[in-house]
Design an enzyme around this catalytic site. Structure first.
Site, short mmCIF file in Angstrom:
data_model
loop_
_atom_site.label_atom_id
_atom_site.label_comp_id
_atom_site.label_asym_id
_atom_site.label_seq_id
_atom_site.Cartn_x
_atom_site.Cartn_y
_atom_site.Cartn_z
N GLY A 48 -6.08 22.84 32.29
CA GLY A 48 -4.99 22.82 31.31
C GLY A 48 -4.08 24.00 31.57
O GLY A 48 -4.49 25.00 32.17
N GLN A 53 2.01 30.33 29.29
CA GLN A 53 1.35 30.89 30.47
C GLN A 53 2.28 30.93 31.69
O GLN A 53 1.98 31.61 32.66
CB GLN A 53 0.10 30.09 30.83
CG GLN A 53 -1.01 30.22 29.80
CD GLN A 53 -2.24 29.46 30.25
OE1 GLN A 53 -2.35 28.26 30.04
NE2 GLN A 53 -3.15 30.16 30.91
N CYS A 110 -9.92 31.41 31.69
CA CYS A 110 -8.50 31.14 31.43
C CYS A 110 -7.71 31.63 32.63
O CYS A 110 -8.01 32.70 33.17
CB CYS A 110 -8.08 31.89 30.17
SG CYS A 110 -6.33 31.72 29.78
N LEU A 111 -6.72 30.85 33.03
CA LEU A 111 -5.93 31.23 34.20
C LEU A 111 -5.14 32.52 33.95
O LEU A 111 -4.70 33.16 34.89
CB LEU A 111 -4.97 30.10 34.58
CG LEU A 111 -5.64 28.79 35.01
CD1 LEU A 111 -4.60 27.73 35.30
CD2 LEU A 111 -6.56 29.00 36.20
N HIS A 152 -8.46 25.22 23.39
CA HIS A 152 -8.06 26.38 24.21
C HIS A 152 -6.55 26.36 24.48
O HIS A 152 -5.87 27.37 24.29
CB HIS A 152 -8.86 26.35 25.53
CG HIS A 152 -8.53 27.46 26.47
ND1 HIS A 152 -9.45 28.39 26.88
CD2 HIS A 152 -7.37 27.78 27.11
CE1 HIS A 152 -8.88 29.25 27.71
NE2 HIS A 152 -7.62 28.90 27.87
N GLU A 153 -6.05 25.22 24.91
CA GLU A 153 -4.63 25.16 25.30
C GLU A 153 -3.71 25.27 24.09
O GLU A 153 -2.69 25.96 24.15
CB GLU A 153 -4.33 23.85 26.06
CG GLU A 153 -5.06 23.70 27.38
CD GLU A 153 -4.94 24.91 28.29
OE1 GLU A 153 -3.90 25.59 28.25
OE2 GLU A 153 -5.90 25.19 29.02
N HIS A 156 -3.06 28.72 22.90
CA HIS A 156 -2.03 29.47 23.63
C HIS A 156 -0.67 29.36 22.94
O HIS A 156 0.14 30.29 23.01
CB HIS A 156 -1.91 28.94 25.07
CG HIS A 156 -2.92 29.52 26.03
ND1 HIS A 156 -3.01 30.87 26.27
CD2 HIS A 156 -3.86 28.92 26.81
CE1 HIS A 156 -3.96 31.08 27.19
NE2 HIS A 156 -4.49 29.92 27.52
NI NI Z 1 -6.02 29.65 28.95
#
Ligand code: NI
Length: 194
Positions: A48, A53, A110-111, A152-153, A156
């Site tokens: 995701g 991000q 997480c990226l 999670h997404e 953000h």
């Molecule tokens: Ni993340």
């Protein structure tokens, strides 16, 4: 072309993202952004990616879980209730937790937080109302890993990150996660990481 992924500490990850307007939805600019987000997510092996991000503070996320995680055994995939999720786009999403009483804990990464994993409690079942890339209404009821990805997404978009709610003592580098934790049943992990 790949987009640069904002890393933790970048204030854009801590702001609340704004909704997309009806004029923006389906516009060439947003369509192109979605395409680049898809490429960027795949390149980074993510499941995701939320627009903040990539330094766009708008309520837009892309999700895709190909379940091609080579190091997770079928047993661990079953434990996570993880199945493939095809690529899709969520615009201006709203999330409702369907079972607030029984959160489940698994490791997340997480990226935007390189080389770290931690145990995060998430609701097992959620509902999401959103628009797709063409502006059509989407209603999702999700459970298991997909429900976790959604939580999670969408966090953000509110400026929240998993490290805010991860169990501090469970935090692990990615390689230590693979080495020490990934192959253990989660009940065992809970006992050892506390
Ligand atoms: Ni993340």
């Amino acid at each position: 072309m790949l987009l640069k992924i904002a890393q933790i500490g970048n204030p854009i990850l801590r702001g609340a993202a704004r909704p997309l307007t009806s004029d923006e939805i389906g516009s060439p600019m947003i369509e192109q952004l979605i395409e680049l987000m898809r490429e960027t997510m795949r390149d980074a092996n993510g499941v995701g990616l939320a627009a903040p991000q990539i330094e766009e503070s708008i309520r837009l996320v892309v999700i895709e879980d190909r379940c091609d995680h080579p190091s997770l055994t079928p047993e661990r995939l079953r434990e996570r209730d993880r199945q493939p999720v095809p690529f899709h786009v969520l615009i201006n999403p709203e999330l409702t937790v369907l079972d607030p009483e029984e959160p489940v804990e698994f490791f997340e990464g997480c990226l935007s937080v390189p080389n770290l994993m931690g145990l995060v409690p998430r609701a097992r079942r959620v509902a999401v109302q959103a628009l797709d890339n063409a502006g059509a209404a989407v209603e999702i009821e999700a459970s298991g890993w997909y429900a976790r990805i959604l939580q999670h997404e969408l966090d953000h978009l509110e400026g929240r990150m998993y490290v805010d709610v991860a169990a501090g003592r469970s935090l692990s580098t990615s390689s230590n996660y693979v080495r020490h934790w990934q192959d253990r049943p989660i009940s065992e992990v809970r006992g050892l990481s506390r």
